[in-house]
Design a protein around this motif. Structure first.
Motif: not given
Length: 314
Positions: A169, A193, A195-196, A224, A226, A232, A257, A260-261, A278, A282
């Motif tokens: 991450d 992992l 983010n967008d 993967a 978020t 996700a 985040g 989620f990981t 996933a 979430c």
């Protein structure tokens, strides 16, 4: 596999103490003061925050990174230990302060931050003891940009040679130059992992699926990512799986985040498919969003699994 007792994971890299202030309407002028609803501490960072959540989900967790010889470091270490995390891999850097952030959370959920890099900026592979990888089933590297791509790649390759799965991450904002900086690490990553916003920034494309595939072309096995309230997206060379977020009353999204990981990695360890992992990620993030930071509320694998099967999404 029904529990995480056989999951032994090292969370390596960025460890931060977050200070949250809830109910910030504005910064007072001059030296004036203002009342807030709550002030709280929590362990954070792409390694430290993830460590706490993994421990709550039942994994055996070792934190590996750097702190300063200061009260912030002692507080962070205490909070990690109280959550069941083995903090023996945190080395003390006498000439650096412990990394910390001050996060004022506005009523609409926005959370600007002041951050001090501190000891995270001087952590190197030389700080790992000889047995740091012994007995691990998984290695999670949070913040490969602080080590640099060659050193991060060396660590991840060593883990894979021992049969240890890997994940990464990234803390920094997405930028093509940052992607090049960590490029040597990417071929050794089982799960990336981000983010967008990071995916768009790294690749320069708006489509998250297309951006993730660009990262896969650079060597990553699975992305993967978020996407905040949109949930996700899990992308491999052959598939793209969208998973909606759970509908909850959000208090603070700090640490979502990292949560989620943790949930995603636990799902994979338990043998869940990518979608199921996933969904679990979430569901964990939804627990954390309802309080302050990674230590919000009381949750474990059983309660999160029950929540994931009953709560509305979308």
């Amino acid at each position: 596999m029904t529990d995480t007792s056989s999951m032994t994971i090292a969370t390596v890299g960025v460890h931060v103490l977050d200070v949250h202030a809830i109910g910030i309407d504005s910064i007072p002028e001059g030296s004036a003061g203002a009342l807030v609803d709550t002030i709280a501490f929590s362990p954070a960072g792409t390694a430290g925050g993830t460590a706490v959540v993994l421990s709550r989900l039942g994994a055996e967790v070792r934190s590996v990174g750097a702190i300063g010889a200061d009260p912030i470091g002692r507080t962070l270490t205490t909070l990690l230990r109280e959550e069941g995390v083995d903090s023996g891999g945190l080395v003390t850097k006498a000439d650096a302060q412990t990394s910390a952030s001050v996060i004022p959370v506005r009523p609409n959920g926005d959370r600007p931050a002041w951050h001090c890099i501190g000891a995270n900026g001087v952590f190197t592979l030389d700080d790992l003891d000889d047995g740091a990888l012994d007995g691990l089933t998984h290695l999670h590297l949070g913040g490969p940009e602080f080590l640099g791509g060659p050193a991060a790649g060396e660590l991840l390759a060593r883990a894979r040679e021992k049969g240890i799965t890997t994940s990464v991450d990234i803390l920094a904002d997405g930028d093509p130059g940052m992607l090049e900086w960590i490029a040597d690490a990417l071929p050794h990553v089982d799960y990336l992992l981000p983010n967008d916003d990071q995916v768009r920034g790294f690749t320069g494309v708006d489509s998250l699926t297309e951006g993730a595939r660009i990262l896969i072309d650079r060597g990553v096995a699975c992305v993967a990512l978020t996407a905040g309230a949109d949930g996700a997206l899990v992308v491999t060379a052959d598939d793209a799986i969208a998973v909606p977020a759970f509908r909850v009353d959000v208090v603070d999204t700090t640490g979502c985040g990292d949560s989620f990981t943790a949930g995603f990695l636990v799902g994979r360890h338990l043998g869940h498919d990518l979608r199921g992992s996933a969904v679990l990620g979430c569901a964990v993030a939804a627990q954390v969003a309802q309080g302050l930071g990674t230590t919000a509320g009381r949750y474990d694998l059983d309660s999160v699994t029950e929540f994931a099967g009953s709560a509305p999404t979308g």
